[in-house]
Design a protein around this motif. Structure first.
Motif, short mmCIF file in Angstrom:
data_model
loop_
_atom_site.label_atom_id
_atom_site.label_comp_id
_atom_site.label_asym_id
_atom_site.label_seq_id
_atom_site.Cartn_x
_atom_site.Cartn_y
_atom_site.Cartn_z
N LEU A 292 0.85 -1.18 0.00
CA LEU A 292 0.00 0.00 0.00
C LEU A 292 0.88 1.23 0.00
N GLY A 293 0.49 2.25 -0.76
CA GLY A 293 1.36 3.42 -0.81
C GLY A 293 0.65 4.67 -1.28
N ILE A 294 1.36 5.77 -1.13
CA ILE A 294 0.92 7.07 -1.61
C ILE A 294 2.07 7.71 -2.36
N LEU A 295 1.77 8.32 -3.48
CA LEU A 295 2.77 8.98 -4.31
C LEU A 295 2.39 10.44 -4.48
N LEU A 296 3.30 11.33 -4.09
CA LEU A 296 3.15 12.76 -4.30
C LEU A 296 4.13 13.18 -5.38
N GLN A 297 3.64 13.90 -6.41
CA GLN A 297 4.49 14.31 -7.51
C GLN A 297 4.23 15.76 -7.87
N ASP A 298 5.24 16.37 -8.46
CA ASP A 298 5.08 17.70 -9.03
C ASP A 298 3.94 17.65 -10.05
N PRO A 299 2.91 18.49 -9.90
CA PRO A 299 1.77 18.43 -10.82
C PRO A 299 2.05 18.98 -12.21
N SER A 300 3.19 19.61 -12.41
CA SER A 300 3.49 20.15 -13.74
C SER A 300 3.86 19.02 -14.69
N PRO A 301 3.80 19.24 -15.99
CA PRO A 301 4.10 18.17 -16.95
C PRO A 301 5.49 17.60 -16.81
N GLU A 302 6.45 18.37 -16.28
CA GLU A 302 7.83 17.90 -16.20
C GLU A 302 8.07 16.90 -15.07
N ARG A 303 7.14 16.82 -14.10
CA ARG A 303 7.28 15.90 -12.97
C ARG A 303 8.68 16.05 -12.36
N ARG A 304 9.00 17.26 -11.85
CA ARG A 304 10.37 17.54 -11.41
C ARG A 304 10.70 17.00 -10.03
N TRP A 305 9.72 16.53 -9.30
CA TRP A 305 10.02 15.90 -8.01
C TRP A 305 8.93 14.89 -7.69
N GLY A 306 9.24 13.96 -6.82
CA GLY A 306 8.27 12.97 -6.40
C GLY A 306 8.66 12.34 -5.08
N ILE A 307 7.65 11.95 -4.29
CA ILE A 307 7.86 11.28 -3.00
C ILE A 307 6.90 10.09 -2.94
N GLU A 308 7.44 8.91 -2.69
CA GLU A 308 6.61 7.72 -2.54
C GLU A 308 6.84 7.11 -1.16
N PHE A 309 5.74 6.88 -0.46
CA PHE A 309 5.79 6.16 0.81
C PHE A 309 5.05 4.85 0.62
N LEU A 310 5.74 3.74 0.87
CA LEU A 310 5.18 2.41 0.60
C LEU A 310 5.26 1.55 1.84
N THR A 311 4.16 0.85 2.11
CA THR A 311 4.08 -0.11 3.21
C THR A 311 3.95 -1.51 2.61
N ARG A 312 4.86 -2.39 2.99
CA ARG A 312 4.81 -3.79 2.53
C ARG A 312 4.39 -4.66 3.71
N ILE A 313 3.24 -5.33 3.56
CA ILE A 313 2.67 -6.15 4.64
C ILE A 313 2.68 -7.60 4.18
N VAL A 314 3.40 -8.45 4.90
CA VAL A 314 3.54 -9.86 4.54
C VAL A 314 2.95 -10.70 5.66
N ASP A 315 2.05 -11.60 5.30
CA ASP A 315 1.40 -12.47 6.27
C ASP A 315 2.38 -13.54 6.75
N ASN A 316 2.04 -14.16 7.90
CA ASN A 316 2.82 -15.32 8.33
C ASN A 316 2.57 -16.48 7.37
N GLN A 317 3.55 -17.35 7.24
CA GLN A 317 3.39 -18.51 6.38
C GLN A 317 3.38 -19.77 7.25
N ASP A 318 2.19 -20.35 7.40
CA ASP A 318 2.05 -21.59 8.16
C ASP A 318 1.66 -22.76 7.27
#
Length: 785
Positions: free
Chosen positions: A690-716
């Motif tokens: 799960l994640g959220i991506l913040l980017q420069d709204p201009s066409p050049e996309r001059r900056w970006g920030i992504e925060f991502l959460t990786r959730i893994v279940d137990n394996q039984d």
């Protein structure tokens, strides 16, 4: 020594401040998002719904126009790379999207016309700081149903829907591992050296050879320039604090109207990384690679491309395996001839390739004996406590592929395309695992020099049946011939006697599939697939003679092959739906596969039962195994600045007939356990991102920030009879950023933000166990000129 954690957390603050600075840098007189740079040229802007729901078949080419069209396409690709980084539409997607198949070029798009197929572009290799192709597939949010086993920071083994080497083929020029633990299909290829990768998650392709899953790699193209000779370059470097890992790459490319070239050199070094619990894992490495691509247009419609790849790795530590690498050298060559106006058909392609890998290794490094203290006792020596072993290997793959493509208007008045082709795949492999302190006539546990020849014929058809319905079909037939050397130095008897079998084997294999995509109203579409395929056992599965190859979760295993193994037979169905509009991308796909004569393991020597190297498994066919699961994804672009995304994948594997023991070992039950069925080994658990991506709204996309959460279940769901153990679940947080300044691109991030102490289910448990890296800060810069 790794950077102190207090400093790493201070680095996190620096990343946030740098990101805010990049944001502010994007503010012009009209506020945030206003740009002083020229907009992205229309030729490189990708519409929100580019290609959505369409087949996008290559259009027929008129005689005399073929060369101009080819050069114009190359021109469009290369102009973007030659301008400032902000003007490259693909670089503008350093973090990718959850679904990107529709952004493939038209000739590649038709090869991804199968249920749940995924496409990954090279831009994510920079944005996500990936190593090899497997690492890119795992980290990309546009590749679903993929898990990897990180053997070192630069070597990973790719699993697709629970299946691994032998069942998953890496194509392009048919990459095969020289040794299935120290070498993998895709660790030879740096993820920055490709244009794109197509992931086909079923038997829904015929051109790649006999297999169940396919990874199609497209190397970097050579450019063309209609305005005359040009030359350009790129310099990049990245540093990761956890393990003091350096990565650098220098590339130059150029050409003229009829020729082009691309030359790239990469250099990587790293030390032991630190886990979330504060102790280190021996994972140092040195790696260098050279990639050369040269292309020449023989005429307006004919071109020839030459690719060379040289990989040179030294002093690579594998913490969960018996051996470390002293060196590994790979040389790969590929020549491709293309005619877009042949005498017959619309396109003719001929490919020839040759890849060879050599390596040597041993167990003598201090880090190895610290990580696996029992190894000196397990390996034979007169004293009983100073044993060691050495290994060397040599493997090659070569072959050709000839393919004719035909475009036509079908009986429904719609576009159609079909291809017919033939190929030959040659494999040659030798491995020696030697205990020098053992008697010289019984100290080698090899894979004897072995050979495989595969001659195949195939046909594929893609048809636009109506404006809403697209169907694909294909079939393939293969004749595979294998053999092995009978007499090997250090082996006390002929291999045929030890295996109680003839070494020459033959397999007649076939595959066929049918898929369909139907476009519903308002952006919805449904997909379905039905296919069957056979795949032969690998040379390792047939001819390994107690080789010290890590294959099960426990890590320290010898492996016993069987020349009489049968080919695996898979039957698979897929069903799914997806939705696309300007703001939403959603998809849900389910799959179920039945595999007859599935190749699995019989634990023939439980730990401590005999003297010498005690832990081993023999390869055996089980009558029936199943693999079933689902993948789902979603992305919501709230506006040009904010995107939310999520991916969920799950697969379950079961052995439904596990009582049959290996042919070469006595016993009533497999692994001496009376059990009719159990889960298959090495299956990754349920995973969500799960994640959220913040980017420069201009066409050049001059900056970006992504925060991502990786959730893994137990394996039984584990294979108890193979001494597989359960793995607890975990959650890991990653933060990644980038900023552009004209031709400069700056990346930075924090991996494992909470310094979680964890390991994956498919990580090795040998010795002290293998655990994943703790918190690490990285930063990099790239400049194009």
């Amino acid at each position: 020594m790794a950077l102190p954690r207090k400093n790493i957390r201070l680095s996190l603050l620096a990343i946030v401040l740098a990101s805010i600075g990049g944001w502010i840098a994007g503010a012009g007189p009209d506020g945030f998002g206003a740009s002083a740079q020229p907009p992205i040229p229309d030729a490189f802007a990708i519409p929100p719904n580019a290609g959505a729901g369409t087949l996008d078949l290559p259009q027929p080419i008129r005689p005399g126009d073929a060369g101009r069209e080819q050069r114009n396409n190359e021109q469009k690709r290369t102009e973007a790379a030659d301008q400032a980084v902000a003007a490259d539409a693909r670089i503008a997607k350093l973090f990718g999207e959850v679904s990107q198949v529709d952004e493939l070029p038209s000739d590649r798009r038709s090869q991804a016309q199968s249920p749940a197929a995924d496409a990954v572009f090279a831009a994510e290799a920079t944005g996500r700081k990936t190593a090899d192709i497997g690492d890119l597939l795992k980290r990309s949010k546009s590749a679903h149903g993929v898990s990897i086993q990180h053997r070192t920071p630069i070597v990973s083994d790719t699993r697709v829907r629970g299946q691994r080497v032998g069942q998953v083929l890496a194509s392009g020029s048919y990459w095969a591992p020289a040794r299935m633990d120290l070498d993998t299909m895709m660790n030879k290829i740096d993820s920055r050296l490709i244009e794109d990768t197509i992931l086909i998650k079923g038997p829904y392709a015929a051109r790649y050879g006999p297999g169940f899953r396919f990874v199609d790699l497209e190397f970097i193209h050579t450019p063309r320039y209609d305005g005359g000779p040009e030359m350009h370059g790129m310099t990049s470097a990245t540093y990761n604090t956890n393990g003091e890992q350096w990565y650098g790459r220098q590339s130059i490319w150029g050409g003229s109207d009829r020729y082009g070239y691309h030359i790239s050199y990469g250099h990587q070094t790293g030390n032991d990384y630190e886990t979330g619990a504060g102790f280190t894992i021996p994972t140092s490495y040195k790696s260098r690679d050279l990639f050369v691509a040269m292309g020449y247009d023989l005429s307006d419609s004919e071109s020839i491309e030459f690719n060379l790849l040289r990989l040179d790795q030294t002093d690579v530590e594998f913490p969960g395996l018996v051996f470390d690498l002293n060196f590994l050298v790979t040389d790969g060559y590929e020549i491709t001839y293309t005619d877009t106006n042949p005498y017959i058909g619309e396109r003719f392609t001929a490919e020839v390739w040759y890849n060879r890998t050599r390596f040597e290794g041993d167990t003598l490094r201090p880090g190895k004996n610290d990580q696996i203290p029992t190894l000196v006792f397990d390996l034979e020596s007169p004293s009983g406590f100073d044993g060691y072993a050495v290994t060397d290997g040599d493997a090659l793959s070569g072959g050709y592929r000839l393919e004719n493509t035909f475009g036509w208007q079908n009986w429904c008045g719609q576009e159609g395309q079909w291809a017919i082709g033939t190929d030959m795949i040659l494999l040659n492999q030798e491995l020696n695992d030697i205990e020098p302190l053992a008697p010289p006539d019984d100290n080698n546990f090899p894979i004897p020099r072995s050979h495989s020849v595969d001659i195949g014929f195939y046909v594929e058809d893609v048809e636009k049946v109506s404006h809403q319905l697209t169907m694909t079909a294909g079939a393939r037939i293969d004749a595979v011939f294998t053999d092995s050397r009978d007499i090997v130095d250090g082996v006390p008897a002929p291999m045929s006697d030890l295996k109680d079998s003839e070494l020459e084997q033959q397999f007649l294999l076939g595959s066929a599939y049918l898929t369909a995509e139907y476009e519903l109203i308002d952006g919805w579409a449904v997909e379905a697939g039905l296919g069957t395929a056979h795949r032969p056992p690998t040379l390792t599965e047939m001819y390994a003679d107690n080789s010290f190859i890590g294959s099960l979760q426990r890590g320290l295993t010898f492996l016993e092959g069987d020349p009489q193994l049968s080919s695996e037979k898979l039957y698979q169905i897929d069903l799914g739906t997806h939705y696309t509009d300007e703001q939403f991308r959603l998809g849900l796909f389910g799959h179920h596969a039945w595999i007859h004569d599935y190749i699995t393991y019989d634990l023939v020597s439980p730990a401590g039962a005999i003297d010498g190297f005690p832990q081993g498994a023999a390869l055996v066919n089980t009558d029936l195994a199943t693999l079933a699961g689902f993948e789902t994804y979603g992305q919501y672009d709230a506006n040009r600045m904010v995107s939310l995304f999520g991916i969920l994948s799950f697969v379950e594997g079961r052995d439904h007939s596990r009582n049959k023991p290996a042919r070469q070992y006595s016993g009533t039950f497999r692994s001496d356990v009376d059990k009719d069925e159990e889960p298959l080994p090495g299956i990754a658990p349920l995973e969500a991102r799960l994640g959220i991506l913040l980017q420069d709204p201009s066409p050049e996309r001059r900056w970006g920030i992504e925060f991502l959460t990786r959730i893994v279940d137990n394996q039984d769901r584990i294979a108890d009879s193979l001494e597989e153990i359960e793995t607890p679940g975990f959650t890991v947080y990653n933060l990644r950023t980038y900023a552009r300044f004209n031709q400069w691109l700056v990346t930075a991030g924090v991996e494992n933000l909470s310094d979680k102490f964890y390991r994956e289910h498919i990580d090795y448990r040998s010795g002290l166990g293998v655990f994943r890296p703790g918190i690490g800060f990285y930063a990099g810069a790239q400049v194009n000129y």
